[in-house]
Design a protein around this motif. Sequence first.
Motif, PDB file in Angstrom:
ATOM      1  N   GLY A  42       0.784  -1.223   0.000  1.00 64.34           N
ATOM      2  CA  GLY A  42       0.000   0.000   0.000  1.00 64.34           C
ATOM      3  C   GLY A  42       0.822   1.283   0.000  1.00 64.34           C
ATOM      4  O   GLY A  42       0.264   2.372   0.062  1.00 64.34           O
ATOM      5  N   HIS A  43       2.119   1.162  -0.056  1.00 65.76           N
ATOM      6  CA  HIS A  43       3.013   2.329  -0.085  1.00 65.76           C
ATOM      7  C   HIS A  43       3.051   2.901  -1.498  1.00 65.76           C
ATOM      8  O   HIS A  43       2.759   2.215  -2.463  1.00 65.76           O
ATOM      9  N   GLY A  44       3.432   4.154  -1.639  1.00 62.62           N
ATOM     10  CA  GLY A  44       3.526   4.778  -2.954  1.00 62.62           C
ATOM     11  C   GLY A  44       4.667   4.204  -3.784  1.00 62.62           C
ATOM     12  O   GLY A  44       5.755   3.960  -3.265  1.00 62.62           O
ATOM     13  N   LEU A  45       4.421   3.961  -5.061  1.00 59.55           N
ATOM     14  CA  LEU A  45       5.439   3.447  -5.966  1.00 59.55           C
ATOM     15  C   LEU A  45       6.211   4.601  -6.576  1.00 59.55           C
ATOM     16  O   LEU A  45       5.668   5.686  -6.783  1.00 59.55           O
ATOM     17  N   ARG A  46       7.474   4.376  -6.888  1.00 63.52           N
ATOM     18  CA  ARG A  46       8.267   5.406  -7.550  1.00 63.52           C
ATOM     19  C   ARG A  46       8.781   4.866  -8.874  1.00 63.52           C
ATOM     20  O   ARG A  46       9.075   3.687  -9.016  1.00 63.52           O
ATOM     21  N   LEU A  47       8.894   5.737  -9.831  1.00 63.87           N
ATOM     22  CA  LEU A  47       9.370   5.387 -11.163  1.00 63.87           C
ATOM     23  C   LEU A  47      10.879   5.168 -11.112  1.00 63.87           C
ATOM     24  O   LEU A  47      11.615   6.040 -10.668  1.00 63.87           O
ATOM     25  N   VAL A  48      11.324   3.975 -11.561  1.00 68.96           N
ATOM     26  CA  VAL A  48      12.763   3.697 -11.531  1.00 68.96           C
ATOM     27  C   VAL A  48      13.380   3.711 -12.917  1.00 68.96           C
ATOM     28  O   VAL A  48      14.564   3.985 -13.055  1.00 68.96           O
ATOM     29  N   SER A  49      12.605   3.393 -13.946  1.00 69.39           N
ATOM     30  CA  SER A  49      13.129   3.484 -15.311  1.00 69.39           C
ATOM     31  C   SER A  49      11.980   3.723 -16.279  1.00 69.39           C
ATOM     32  O   SER A  49      10.850   3.326 -16.032  1.00 69.39           O
ATOM     33  N   ARG A  50      12.329   4.391 -17.350  1.00 66.25           N
ATOM     34  CA  ARG A  50      11.320   4.716 -18.355  1.00 66.25           C
ATOM     35  C   ARG A  50      11.960   4.580 -19.728  1.00 66.25           C
ATOM     36  O   ARG A  50      13.009   5.149 -19.998  1.00 66.25           O
ATOM     37  N   THR A  51      11.311   3.779 -20.559  1.00 62.85           N
ATOM     38  CA  THR A  51      11.739   3.651 -21.944  1.00 62.85           C
ATOM     39  C   THR A  51      10.575   4.074 -22.823  1.00 62.85           C
ATOM     40  O   THR A  51       9.537   4.503 -22.323  1.00 62.85           O
ATOM     41  N   ARG A  52      10.723   3.882 -24.087  1.00 63.99           N
ATOM     42  CA  ARG A  52       9.653   4.270 -25.001  1.00 63.99           C
ATOM     43  C   ARG A  52       8.374   3.463 -24.777  1.00 63.99           C
ATOM     44  O   ARG A  52       7.276   3.962 -24.934  1.00 63.99           O
ATOM     45  N   HIS A  53       8.524   2.210 -24.383  1.00 62.51           N
ATOM     46  CA  HIS A  53       7.362   1.330 -24.259  1.00 62.51           C
ATOM     47  C   HIS A  53       7.057   0.882 -22.830  1.00 62.51           C
ATOM     48  O   HIS A  53       6.022   0.281 -22.588  1.00 62.51           O
ATOM     49  N   THR A  54       7.950   1.135 -21.886  1.00 62.57           N
ATOM     50  CA  THR A  54       7.769   0.609 -20.537  1.00 62.57           C
ATOM     51  C   THR A  54       8.114   1.656 -19.490  1.00 62.57           C
ATOM     52  O   THR A  54       9.094   2.373 -19.617  1.00 62.57           O
ATOM     53  N   ARG A  55       7.293   1.694 -18.448  1.00 64.33           N
ATOM     54  CA  ARG A  55       7.578   2.509 -17.265  1.00 64.33           C
ATOM     55  C   ARG A  55       7.638   1.542 -16.087  1.00 64.33           C
ATOM     56  O   ARG A  55       6.631   0.939 -15.732  1.00 64.33           O
ATOM     57  N   THR A  56       8.805   1.378 -15.521  1.00 62.75           N
ATOM     58  CA  THR A  56       8.979   0.449 -14.407  1.00 62.75           C
ATOM     59  C   THR A  56       8.903   1.220 -13.100  1.00 62.75           C
ATOM     60  O   THR A  56       9.561   2.239 -12.936  1.00 62.75           O
ATOM     61  N   VAL A  57       8.095   0.699 -12.176  1.00 59.36           N
ATOM     62  CA  VAL A  57       7.939   1.317 -10.860  1.00 59.36           C
ATOM     63  C   VAL A  57       8.406   0.332  -9.798  1.00 59.36           C
ATOM     64  O   VAL A  57       8.385  -0.879 -10.001  1.00 59.36           O
ATOM     65  N   GLU A  58       8.816   0.891  -8.665  1.00 60.15           N
ATOM     66  CA  GLU A  58       9.304   0.065  -7.564  1.00 60.15           C
ATOM     67  C   GLU A  58       8.814   0.644  -6.247  1.00 60.15           C
ATOM     68  O   GLU A  58       8.721   1.860  -6.085  1.00 60.15           O
ATOM     69  N   CYS A  59       8.512  -0.244  -5.321  1.00 62.14           N
ATOM     70  CA  CYS A  59       8.106   0.186  -3.985  1.00 62.14           C
ATOM     71  C   CYS A  59       9.344   0.292  -3.107  1.00 62.14           C
ATOM     72  O   CYS A  59      10.070  -0.687  -2.939  1.00 62.14           O
ATOM     73  N   PRO A  60       9.606   1.468  -2.542  1.00 63.33           N
ATOM     74  CA  PRO A  60      10.781   1.609  -1.677  1.00 63.33           C
ATOM     75  C   PRO A  60      10.630   0.881  -0.341  1.00 63.33           C
ATOM     76  O   PRO A  60      11.616   0.603   0.329  1.00 63.33           O
ATOM     77  N   LYS A  61       9.406   0.524   0.027  1.00 68.97           N
ATOM     78  CA  LYS A  61       9.181  -0.116   1.322  1.00 68.97           C
ATOM     79  C   LYS A  61       9.365  -1.634   1.260  1.00 68.97           C
ATOM     80  O   LYS A  61      10.088  -2.209   2.061  1.00 68.97           O
ATOM     81  N   CYS A  62       8.699  -2.304   0.281  1.00 69.40           N
ATOM     82  CA  CYS A  62       8.753  -3.774   0.247  1.00 69.40           C
ATOM     83  C   CYS A  62       9.557  -4.329  -0.924  1.00 69.40           C
ATOM     84  O   CYS A  62       9.801  -5.527  -0.983  1.00 69.40           O
ATOM     85  N   GLY A  63       9.935  -3.495  -1.889  1.00 69.86           N
ATOM     86  CA  GLY A  63      10.742  -3.958  -3.007  1.00 69.86           C
ATOM     87  C   GLY A  63       9.958  -4.476  -4.200  1.00 69.86           C
ATOM     88  O   GLY A  63      10.556  -4.960  -5.162  1.00 69.86           O
ATOM     89  N   PHE A  64       8.629  -4.410  -4.170  1.00 71.82           N
ATOM     90  CA  PHE A  64       7.819  -4.837  -5.314  1.00 71.82           C
ATOM     91  C   PHE A  64       8.234  -4.030  -6.543  1.00 71.82           C
ATOM     92  O   PHE A  64       8.412  -2.821  -6.465  1.00 71.82           O
ATOM     93  N   LYS A  65       8.400  -4.711  -7.679  1.00 74.12           N
ATOM     94  CA  LYS A  65       8.832  -4.041  -8.896  1.00 74.12           C
ATOM     95  C   LYS A  65       8.061  -4.613 -10.073  1.00 74.12           C
ATOM     96  O   LYS A  65       7.954  -5.836 -10.222  1.00 74.12           O
ATOM     97  N   ALA A  66       7.504  -3.728 -10.916  1.00 70.54           N
ATOM     98  CA  ALA A  66       6.727  -4.172 -12.077  1.00 70.54           C
ATOM     99  C   ALA A  66       6.568  -3.015 -13.045  1.00 70.54           C
ATOM    100  O   ALA A  66       6.850  -1.862 -12.707  1.00 70.54           O
ATOM    101  N   GLY A  67       6.095  -3.327 -14.228  1.00 74.40           N
ATOM    102  CA  GLY A  67       5.749  -2.295 -15.176  1.00 74.40           C
ATOM    103  C   GLY A  67       4.520  -1.547 -14.679  1.00 74.40           C
ATOM    104  O   GLY A  67       3.597  -2.161 -14.141  1.00 74.40           O
ATOM    105  N   ARG A  68       4.513  -0.250 -14.824  1.00 74.44           N
ATOM    106  CA  ARG A  68       3.405   0.546 -14.287  1.00 74.44           C
ATOM    107  C   ARG A  68       2.061   0.134 -14.884  1.00 74.44           C
ATOM    108  O   ARG A  68       1.040   0.162 -14.204  1.00 74.44           O
TER     109      ARG A  68
END
Length: 92
Positions: A42-68
């Motif tokens: 439930g923590h806010g996700l932050r953008l870690v990488s952005r390409t032309r087709h993908t925006r990857t977000v990551e949770c700084p609290k639990c480490g969850f990482k996925a495409g936005r």
Amino acid sequence: MADGPSLQRTLLSFRKYLENILPWYGIYWEVRRYSTICPVCGHGLRLVSRTRHTRTVECPKCGFKAGRDLVPLYWELKRLHSDLKDKTSSHL
């Protein structure tokens, strides 16, 4: 290759079709799901990488990482899992 606006129209019409047909089968969903809030903690996700087709977000609290764009799918899977758990526990 699909044209952007025609693909959007196709997806919109498919979504409307699903919104109309799924309740008949007893399946309900919310049209909008979060893409900036972690489905795990439930923590806010932050953008870690952005390409032309993908925006990857990551949770700084639990480490969850996925495409936005996939985060709402994780929210829906979480909701479906809790619904199924509730239905199976009510039949016991």
